[in-house]
Design an enzyme around this catalytic site. Structure first.
Site, mmCIF file in Angstrom:
data_model
loop_
_atom_site.group_PDB
_atom_site.id
_atom_site.type_symbol
_atom_site.label_atom_id
_atom_site.label_comp_id
_atom_site.label_asym_id
_atom_site.label_seq_id
_atom_site.Cartn_x
_atom_site.Cartn_y
_atom_site.Cartn_z
ATOM 1 N N CYS A 7 0.839 -1.202 0.000
ATOM 2 C CA CYS A 7 0.000 0.000 0.000
ATOM 3 C C CYS A 7 0.878 1.257 0.000
ATOM 4 O O CYS A 7 0.547 2.246 -0.662
ATOM 5 C CB CYS A 7 -0.952 -0.002 1.190
ATOM 6 S SG CYS A 7 -2.312 -1.197 1.043
ATOM 7 N N HIS A 97 -0.795 -8.585 1.414
ATOM 8 C CA HIS A 97 -1.586 -7.871 0.407
ATOM 9 C C HIS A 97 -1.469 -8.764 -0.822
ATOM 10 O O HIS A 97 -0.354 -9.026 -1.280
ATOM 11 C CB HIS A 97 -0.952 -6.493 0.156
ATOM 12 C CG HIS A 97 -1.682 -5.629 -0.830
ATOM 13 N ND1 HIS A 97 -1.961 -4.313 -0.547
ATOM 14 C CD2 HIS A 97 -2.132 -5.853 -2.084
ATOM 15 C CE1 HIS A 97 -2.569 -3.769 -1.595
ATOM 16 N NE2 HIS A 97 -2.680 -4.692 -2.548
ATOM 17 N N HIS A 99 -0.795 -10.537 -4.093
ATOM 18 C CA HIS A 99 0.066 -10.152 -5.212
ATOM 19 C C HIS A 99 0.439 -11.388 -6.016
ATOM 20 O O HIS A 99 0.410 -12.501 -5.504
ATOM 21 C CB HIS A 99 1.325 -9.423 -4.728
ATOM 22 C CG HIS A 99 2.125 -10.174 -3.714
ATOM 23 N ND1 HIS A 99 1.731 -10.319 -2.398
ATOM 24 C CD2 HIS A 99 3.302 -10.825 -3.824
ATOM 25 C CE1 HIS A 99 2.643 -11.021 -1.734
ATOM 26 N NE2 HIS A 99 3.605 -11.349 -2.585
#
Length: 113
Positions: A7, A97, A99
Site C-alpha cells: 500500500c 496484500h 500479489h
C-alpha cells in the site's frame, strides 16, 4: 492499510522500479528476485487472500491476469513464465496484500516442498 508495504508503494511513499501501472494495479520489480526477471503484480485494492476477495476485487484480479501476457516484451515473458500467488504463512506469503509473482527469463524447474 497504513502499515502495508505494498500500500505504501502504491501510494508512492516507498520507491519501486515500475514496469506498469494503471488505476487498478501496479507491476514492479521484486527486490529479492528468484529468477532472472521477477516482478510483482499488485492490485491497488488491499486484501490478503483469495478467500477474502469481493466480486469487485475478483474483477480486478482477472484484469491483472489478462494484462500480464499483454506486457510480454516489457516483462521478458517470451519463452515462458511462471505466475505464483502465495496464500498464507505456510505458503510463504510475507506481505499480506494479495500479489502475483511473475518469474521469467530462464528455464525453471520444480522443487516440491
Amino acid at each position: 492499510m497504513e502499515d502495508c508495504l505494498f500500500c505504501k508503494i502504491i501510494a508512492g511513499e516507498i520507491p519501486s522500479k515500475k514496469a506498469y501501472e494503471d488505476d487498478d494495479m501496479i507491476i514492479f520489480s521484486d527486490i529479492d528476485p528468484k529468477a532472472k526477471y521477477h516482478y510483482l503484480c499488485v492490485p491497488k485494492t488491499h486484501f490478503k487472500l483469495l478467500s477474502e476477495m469481493t466480486e469487485k476485487q475478483g474483477e480486478i484480479l482477472l484484469k491483472c491476469l489478462k494484462k500480464i501476457p499483454e506486457l510480454e516484451k516489457e516483462l521478458h515473458l517470451k519463452g515462458g513464465y511462471r505466475l505464483v500467488i502465495n496464500q498464507g504463512d505456510n505458503a510463504g506469503q510475507s506481505v499480506f496484500h494479495l500479489h502475483i509473482h511473475i518469474l521469467s527469463g530462464q528455464k525453471m524447474g520444480w522443487t516440491p516442498a
